[in-house]
Design an enzyme around this catalytic site. Structure first.
Site, PDB file in Angstrom:
ATOM      1  N   LYS A 143       0.837  -1.214   0.000  1.00 54.08           N
ATOM      2  CA  LYS A 143       0.000   0.000   0.000  1.00 54.08           C
ATOM      3  C   LYS A 143       0.868   1.258   0.000  1.00 54.08           C
ATOM      4  CE  LYS A 143      -1.707  -1.482   3.766  1.00 54.08           C
ATOM      5  NZ  LYS A 143      -2.434  -1.697   5.037  1.00 54.08           N
TER       6      LYS A 143
ATOM      7  N   THR B 239      -6.592  10.011   8.740  1.00 52.93           N
ATOM      8  CA  THR B 239      -6.353   8.724   8.063  1.00 52.93           C
ATOM      9  C   THR B 239      -6.302   7.553   9.052  1.00 52.93           C
ATOM     10  OG1 THR B 239      -3.977   9.122   8.264  1.00 52.93           O
ATOM     11  CG2 THR B 239      -5.023   9.773   6.182  1.00 52.93           C
TER      12      THR B 239
ATOM     13  N   GLY C 220      -7.030   4.357  10.574  1.00 55.90           N
ATOM     14  CA  GLY C 220      -7.796   3.174  10.166  1.00 55.90           C
ATOM     15  C   GLY C 220      -7.920   2.945   8.671  1.00 55.90           C
ATOM     16  N   THR C 221      -7.154   3.659   7.847  1.00 56.05           N
ATOM     17  CA  THR C 221      -7.256   3.433   6.387  1.00 56.05           C
ATOM     18  C   THR C 221      -6.890   1.987   6.023  1.00 56.05           C
ATOM     19  OG1 THR C 221      -5.029   4.358   6.209  1.00 56.05           O
ATOM     20  CG2 THR C 221      -6.844   5.779   5.500  1.00 56.05           C
ATOM     21  N   GLY C 222      -5.834   1.465   6.694  1.00 57.66           N
ATOM     22  CA  GLY C 222      -5.372   0.109   6.374  1.00 57.66           C
ATOM     23  C   GLY C 222      -6.400  -0.940   6.767  1.00 57.66           C
ATOM     24  N   CYS C 223      -6.962  -0.797   7.960  1.00 57.44           N
ATOM     25  CA  CYS C 223      -7.994  -1.741   8.433  1.00 57.44           C
ATOM     26  C   CYS C 223      -9.176  -1.719   7.474  1.00 57.44           C
ATOM     27  CB  CYS C 223      -8.505  -1.349   9.823  1.00 57.44           C
ATOM     28  SG  CYS C 223      -7.212  -1.193  11.058  1.00 57.44           S
TER      29      CYS C 223
HETATM   30  N1  LIG Z   1      -3.985  10.560   1.809  1.00 55.68           N
HETATM   31  C1  LIG Z   1      -4.440   9.528   1.100  1.00 55.68           C
HETATM   32  N2  LIG Z   1      -5.056   9.742  -0.082  1.00 55.68           N
HETATM   33  C2  LIG Z   1      -5.527   8.724  -0.820  1.00 55.68           C
HETATM   34  N3  LIG Z   1      -5.446   7.431  -0.446  1.00 55.68           N
HETATM   35  C3  LIG Z   1      -4.840   7.149   0.729  1.00 55.68           C
HETATM   36  C4  LIG Z   1      -4.311   8.177   1.570  1.00 55.68           C
HETATM   37  N4  LIG Z   1      -3.780   7.594   2.678  1.00 55.68           N
HETATM   38  C5  LIG Z   1      -3.974   6.263   2.538  1.00 55.68           C
HETATM   39  N5  LIG Z   1      -4.592   5.990   1.364  1.00 55.68           N
HETATM   40  C6  LIG Z   1      -4.983   4.667   0.867  1.00 55.68           C
HETATM   41  O1  LIG Z   1      -5.539   3.962   1.961  1.00 55.68           O
HETATM   42  C7  LIG Z   1      -5.206   2.592   1.885  1.00 55.68           C
HETATM   43  C8  LIG Z   1      -4.454   2.187   3.139  1.00 55.68           C
HETATM   44  O2  LIG Z   1      -3.104   2.519   2.974  1.00 55.68           O
HETATM   45  P1  LIG Z   1      -2.067   2.949   4.091  1.00 55.68           P
HETATM   46  O3  LIG Z   1      -0.734   2.933   3.436  1.00 55.68           O
HETATM   47  O4  LIG Z   1      -2.522   4.229   4.716  1.00 55.68           O
HETATM   48  O5  LIG Z   1      -2.266   1.758   5.116  1.00 55.68           O
HETATM   49  P2  LIG Z   1      -1.824   1.615   6.621  1.00 55.68           P
HETATM   50  O6  LIG Z   1      -0.610   2.438   6.893  1.00 55.68           O
HETATM   51  O7  LIG Z   1      -1.761   0.171   6.898  1.00 55.68           O
HETATM   52  O8  LIG Z   1      -3.039   2.222   7.382  1.00 55.68           O
HETATM   53  P3  LIG Z   1      -3.167   2.550   8.942  1.00 55.68           P
HETATM   54  O9  LIG Z   1      -2.825   4.007   8.990  1.00 55.68           O
HETATM   55  O10 LIG Z   1      -4.583   2.280   9.223  1.00 55.68           O
HETATM   56  O11 LIG Z   1      -2.207   1.674   9.686  1.00 55.68           O
HETATM   57  C9  LIG Z   1      -4.397   2.426   0.589  1.00 55.68           C
HETATM   58  O12 LIG Z   1      -5.255   2.082  -0.473  1.00 55.68           O
HETATM   59  C10 LIG Z   1      -3.800   3.818   0.391  1.00 55.68           C
HETATM   60  O13 LIG Z   1      -3.432   4.066  -0.946  1.00 55.68           O
HETATM   61  C1  LIG Z   2      -6.853  -2.154  17.254  1.00 56.63           C
HETATM   62  C2  LIG Z   2      -6.113  -1.532  16.124  1.00 56.63           C
HETATM   63  N1  LIG Z   2      -5.833  -2.276  15.034  1.00 56.63           N
HETATM   64  C3  LIG Z   2      -5.164  -1.727  13.993  1.00 56.63           C
HETATM   65  C4  LIG Z   2      -4.764  -0.413  14.034  1.00 56.63           C
HETATM   66  C5  LIG Z   2      -3.969   0.139  12.857  1.00 56.63           C
HETATM   67  O1  LIG Z   2      -4.392   1.308  12.385  1.00 56.63           O
HETATM   68  C6  LIG Z   2      -5.084   0.341  15.184  1.00 56.63           C
HETATM   69  N2  LIG Z   2      -4.726   1.643  15.309  1.00 56.63           N
HETATM   70  N3  LIG Z   2      -5.756  -0.244  16.205  1.00 56.63           N
END
Ligand SMILES: Nc1ncnc2c1ncn2[C@@H]1O[C@H](COP(=O)(O)OP(=O)(O)OP(=O)(O)O)[C@@H](O)[C@H]1O
Ligand SMILES: Cc1ncc(CO)c(N)n1
Length: 266
Positions: free
Chosen positions: A174, A205, A207-210
């Protein structure tokens, strides 16, 4: 019949990540959501105050309760804090022949707080990754897992290729934390594909990954193929960021409800 999905993850008391984000995402994407909780976090948009892990036995009981009754069409795995809990999950997934497993190798929260113990990483690789249909590391996680320092898009391809070959699953690296854009890279079956995303100027942002991994699991549960599931999930996350919800004092949550019309639920 309604399709079903399970999230195995940690609870986020502020509702933006973890179990809460996963269940909202699955619900908003039309599948029935279930949860097996690995840990409780006392957490908000500014950081994680405390973590309470569940016991191995209790996690096993949650998984037995779920799999022997409402069988999930897809499974998403997020925060798993300890090696014992990883082993318990791996054994149950095997025992119940779980399918469509999406693994988000969560290590650190958006706020910078550590979510899993260091020694969990190797067990996660050995015991869990081989069960996955898809791994969804962010740039930092992909670097840690592959040993490749990621500086540009070709490094993303190299890291995803290495992980895919090592664990025999598809890998979505990602790009949410890259500087220029938000392009995500999928590597599987010796080929790769970019999922293009414009960077949205939104600091909220959390929770974007979850959210992305749960949306992918929901689409797989509905029978979409991997590439289609990723494309639809990316569109869902993009919409949730573009909705510009602004809550909390730190990196706030997304609007998981953006795709649902109020008149549909009232
Ligand atoms: N500012 C942004 N604009 C557009 N898309 C984004 C942005 N930030 C994250 N994304 C998208 O959100 C999704 C999650 O990616 P990200 O790299 O943020 O994951 P993560 O770091 O695991 O998330 P978390 O912050 O929840 O741990 C991907 O599809 C990424 O391209
Ligand atoms: C419980 C939990 N899982 C995953 C993430 C990752 O964003 C978080 N902040 N909290």
């Amino acid at each position: 019949m309604m399709k079903t999905a399970l999230t195995i993850a940690g609870s986020d008391s502020s509702g933006g990540a973890g179990i809460q984000a996963d269940m909202k995402t699955m619900t908003a994407n039309g599948v029935y959501a279930m949860s097996a909780i690995t840990a409780l976090t006392a957490q908000n948009t500014t950081g994680v105050m405390s973590i309470m892990e569940v016991s191995k036995e209790f996690l096993e009981q949650q998984l037995d309760s779920i799999f022997t009754d409402i069988y999930p069409d897809a499974v998403k795995i997020g925060m798993v804090p300890s090696p014992d809990l990883i082993r318990a999950i791996a054994d149950k997934l095997e025992y119940y022949h779980a399918k469509n497993i999406v693994i988000d190798p969560v290590m650190i929260a958006t706020s910078g707080s550590r979510l899993i113990r260091e020694e969990t990483i190797n067990i996660m690789k050995d015991k869990l990754f081989p069960h996955g249909a898809l791994l969804t590391p962010n740039l930092w996680e992909a670097s840690v897992l592959s040993g490749i320092t990621i500086r540009d898009e070709m490094d993303m391809v190299r890291a995803a290729e290495l992980l895919s070959k090592e664990y025999g699953c598809a890998v979505l690296c990602k790009g949410g934390h890259s500087e220029k854009n938000a392009n995500d890279l999928l590597y599987y079956d010796k080929k790769y594909r970019w999922f293009i995303g414009e960077r949205i100027h939104n600091l909220n942002t959390h929770g974007t990954g979850c959210t992305l991994s749960s949306a992918i699991a929901a689409e797989l549960a509905k029978g979409k193929d991997l590439e289609e599931a990723i494309q639809l999930a990316k569109e869902y996350v993009t919409g949730a960021l573009e909705a510009m919800l602004d809550l909390g004092k730190g990196n706030g949550p997304l609007n998981h409800m953006w795709n649902i019309k109020q008149e549909d639920i009232l």
